[in-house]
Design a protein around this motif. Structure first.
Motif, mmCIF file in Angstrom:
data_model
loop_
_atom_site.group_PDB
_atom_site.id
_atom_site.type_symbol
_atom_site.label_atom_id
_atom_site.label_comp_id
_atom_site.label_asym_id
_atom_site.label_seq_id
_atom_site.Cartn_x
_atom_site.Cartn_y
_atom_site.Cartn_z
ATOM 1 N N TRP A 255 0.830 -1.195 0.000
ATOM 2 C CA TRP A 255 0.000 0.000 0.000
ATOM 3 C C TRP A 255 0.870 1.251 0.000
ATOM 4 O O TRP A 255 1.786 1.373 0.797
ATOM 5 C CB TRP A 255 -0.919 0.012 1.216
ATOM 6 C CG TRP A 255 -1.972 -1.050 1.142
ATOM 7 C CD1 TRP A 255 -1.940 -2.286 1.712
ATOM 8 C CD2 TRP A 255 -3.206 -0.969 0.421
ATOM 9 N NE1 TRP A 255 -3.084 -2.983 1.393
ATOM 10 C CE2 TRP A 255 -3.879 -2.198 0.601
ATOM 11 C CE3 TRP A 255 -3.810 0.024 -0.358
ATOM 12 C CZ2 TRP A 255 -5.119 -2.462 0.040
ATOM 13 C CZ3 TRP A 255 -5.059 -0.243 -0.924
ATOM 14 C CH2 TRP A 255 -5.695 -1.470 -0.722
ATOM 15 N N VAL A 256 0.568 2.158 -0.919
ATOM 16 C CA VAL A 256 1.334 3.392 -1.058
ATOM 17 C C VAL A 256 0.361 4.563 -1.004
ATOM 18 O O VAL A 256 -0.651 4.576 -1.709
ATOM 19 C CB VAL A 256 2.077 3.417 -2.417
ATOM 20 C CG1 VAL A 256 2.833 4.725 -2.595
ATOM 21 C CG2 VAL A 256 3.002 2.220 -2.544
ATOM 22 N N LYS B 108 -6.736 -4.758 -25.298
ATOM 23 C CA LYS B 108 -6.287 -5.309 -24.016
ATOM 24 C C LYS B 108 -6.726 -4.428 -22.846
ATOM 25 O O LYS B 108 -6.790 -3.195 -22.968
ATOM 26 C CB LYS B 108 -4.759 -5.431 -24.003
ATOM 27 C CG LYS B 108 -4.241 -6.533 -24.916
ATOM 28 C CD LYS B 108 -2.759 -6.721 -24.752
ATOM 29 C CE LYS B 108 -2.000 -5.788 -25.662
ATOM 30 N NZ LYS B 108 -0.564 -5.900 -25.599
ATOM 31 N N SER B 109 -6.950 -5.063 -21.713
ATOM 32 C CA SER B 109 -7.284 -4.350 -20.481
ATOM 33 C C SER B 109 -6.089 -3.553 -19.995
ATOM 34 O O SER B 109 -4.940 -3.828 -20.377
ATOM 35 C CB SER B 109 -7.661 -5.350 -19.384
ATOM 36 O OG SER B 109 -8.779 -6.104 -19.754
ATOM 37 N N VAL B 110 -6.354 -2.581 -19.137
ATOM 38 C CA VAL B 110 -5.280 -1.933 -18.395
ATOM 39 C C VAL B 110 -5.343 -2.444 -16.955
ATOM 40 O O VAL B 110 -6.397 -2.858 -16.467
ATOM 41 C CB VAL B 110 -5.367 -0.391 -18.433
ATOM 42 C CG1 VAL B 110 -5.155 0.124 -19.833
ATOM 43 C CG2 VAL B 110 -6.679 0.099 -17.872
ATOM 44 N N ARG B 111 -4.199 -2.414 -16.296
ATOM 45 C CA ARG B 111 -4.102 -2.929 -14.933
ATOM 46 C C ARG B 111 -4.897 -2.042 -13.969
ATOM 47 O O ARG B 111 -4.925 -0.815 -14.138
ATOM 48 C CB ARG B 111 -2.621 -2.931 -14.541
ATOM 49 C CG ARG B 111 -2.300 -3.704 -13.314
ATOM 50 C CD ARG B 111 -0.792 -3.760 -13.112
ATOM 51 N NE ARG B 111 -0.493 -4.221 -11.780
ATOM 52 C CZ ARG B 111 0.675 -4.084 -11.181
ATOM 53 N NH1 ARG B 111 1.673 -3.501 -11.797
ATOM 54 N NH2 ARG B 111 0.841 -4.544 -9.954
ATOM 55 N N THR B 112 -5.523 -2.654 -13.006
ATOM 56 C CA THR B 112 -6.222 -1.905 -11.965
ATOM 57 C C THR B 112 -5.594 -2.235 -10.616
ATOM 58 O O THR B 112 -4.936 -3.275 -10.466
ATOM 59 C CB THR B 112 -7.726 -2.248 -11.912
ATOM 60 O OG1 THR B 112 -7.871 -3.650 -11.665
ATOM 61 C CG2 THR B 112 -8.432 -1.883 -13.208
ATOM 62 N N PHE B 113 -5.810 -1.354 -9.643
ATOM 63 C CA PHE B 113 -5.206 -1.520 -8.318
ATOM 64 C C PHE B 113 -6.268 -1.291 -7.248
ATOM 65 O O PHE B 113 -7.099 -0.389 -7.384
ATOM 66 C CB PHE B 113 -4.082 -0.499 -8.115
ATOM 67 C CG PHE B 113 -3.054 -0.500 -9.201
ATOM 68 C CD1 PHE B 113 -1.994 -1.390 -9.188
ATOM 69 C CD2 PHE B 113 -3.147 0.398 -10.260
ATOM 70 C CE1 PHE B 113 -1.041 -1.393 -10.205
ATOM 71 C CE2 PHE B 113 -2.208 0.414 -11.276
ATOM 72 C CZ PHE B 113 -1.156 -0.490 -11.248
ATOM 73 N N PRO B 114 -6.200 -2.059 -6.156
ATOM 74 C CA PRO B 114 -7.105 -1.800 -5.032
ATOM 75 C C PRO B 114 -6.838 -0.415 -4.426
ATOM 76 O O PRO B 114 -5.685 0.037 -4.401
ATOM 77 C CB PRO B 114 -6.758 -2.905 -4.025
ATOM 78 C CG PRO B 114 -6.101 -3.977 -4.839
ATOM 79 C CD PRO B 114 -5.369 -3.247 -5.939
ATOM 80 N N VAL B 115 -7.896 0.229 -3.970
ATOM 81 C CA VAL B 115 -7.804 1.573 -3.375
ATOM 82 C C VAL B 115 -8.441 1.556 -1.999
ATOM 83 O O VAL B 115 -9.476 0.920 -1.796
ATOM 84 C CB VAL B 115 -8.551 2.612 -4.259
ATOM 85 C CG1 VAL B 115 -8.520 3.987 -3.610
ATOM 86 C CG2 VAL B 115 -7.945 2.670 -5.646
ATOM 87 N N GLU B 116 -7.820 2.242 -1.059
ATOM 88 C CA GLU B 116 -8.421 2.457 0.268
ATOM 89 C C GLU B 116 -8.252 3.913 0.642
ATOM 90 O O GLU B 116 -7.217 4.512 0.352
ATOM 91 C CB GLU B 116 -7.748 1.583 1.339
ATOM 92 C CG GLU B 116 -8.188 0.147 1.310
ATOM 93 C CD GLU B 116 -7.620 -0.656 2.479
ATOM 94 O OE1 GLU B 116 -6.992 -0.072 3.386
ATOM 95 O OE2 GLU B 116 -7.807 -1.881 2.450
ATOM 96 N N VAL B 117 -9.289 4.473 1.293
ATOM 97 C CA VAL B 117 -9.190 5.817 1.848
ATOM 98 C C VAL B 117 -9.125 5.677 3.356
ATOM 99 O O VAL B 117 -9.992 5.069 3.979
ATOM 100 C CB VAL B 117 -10.402 6.688 1.438
ATOM 101 C CG1 VAL B 117 -10.284 8.069 2.065
ATOM 102 C CG2 VAL B 117 -10.488 6.796 -0.079
#
Ligand code: FES
Length: 104
Positions: A4-5, A85-94
């Motif tokens: 997580w960044v 092609k799809s693009v990469r997705t990333f989980p997000v948290e606030v």
């Protein structure tokens, strides 16, 4: 493994339709706020690498302004040519007003 960044403060991407470019561990990422939350995708079109953060969002789809491809913000799936092609997705948290992305 999760990595997580912190990439932004929540006030930098407020209101549905916000498209905001950030960097996470050297990776170009675009944050997009929809009605149901914030999503993160790799900020690079799968067609010819143009930054997706230059485009706008409509009906949950992010448009690449270079040639008009569209991507589903929630899944990264290409939904309009010329991208295939799809693009990469990333989980997000606030957390406490700060936006974190898992680039692990
Ligand atoms: S680079 Fe995005 S549609 Fe061509």
């Amino acid at each position: 493994m999760a990595e997580w960044v912190k990439v932004a403060n929540e006030e930098e991407c407020q209101g549905a339709g916000c498209v905001h470019a950030v960097t996470a561990n050297g990776l170009e990422v675009v944050l997009v706020r929809l009605d149901d939350g914030i999503y993160a995708l790799e900020d690079r079109c799968s067609h010819q690498d143009f930054p997706l953060s230059e485009g706008g969002v409509e009906d949950g789809r992010l448009e690449c302004v270079f040639h008009g491809a569209r991507f589903d913000v929630r899944t990264g799936k290409a939904v309009q040519l010329p991208a295939i092609k799809s693009v990469r997705t990333f989980p997000v948290e606030v957390r406490d007003g700060e936006i974190f992305v898992d680039v692990g």
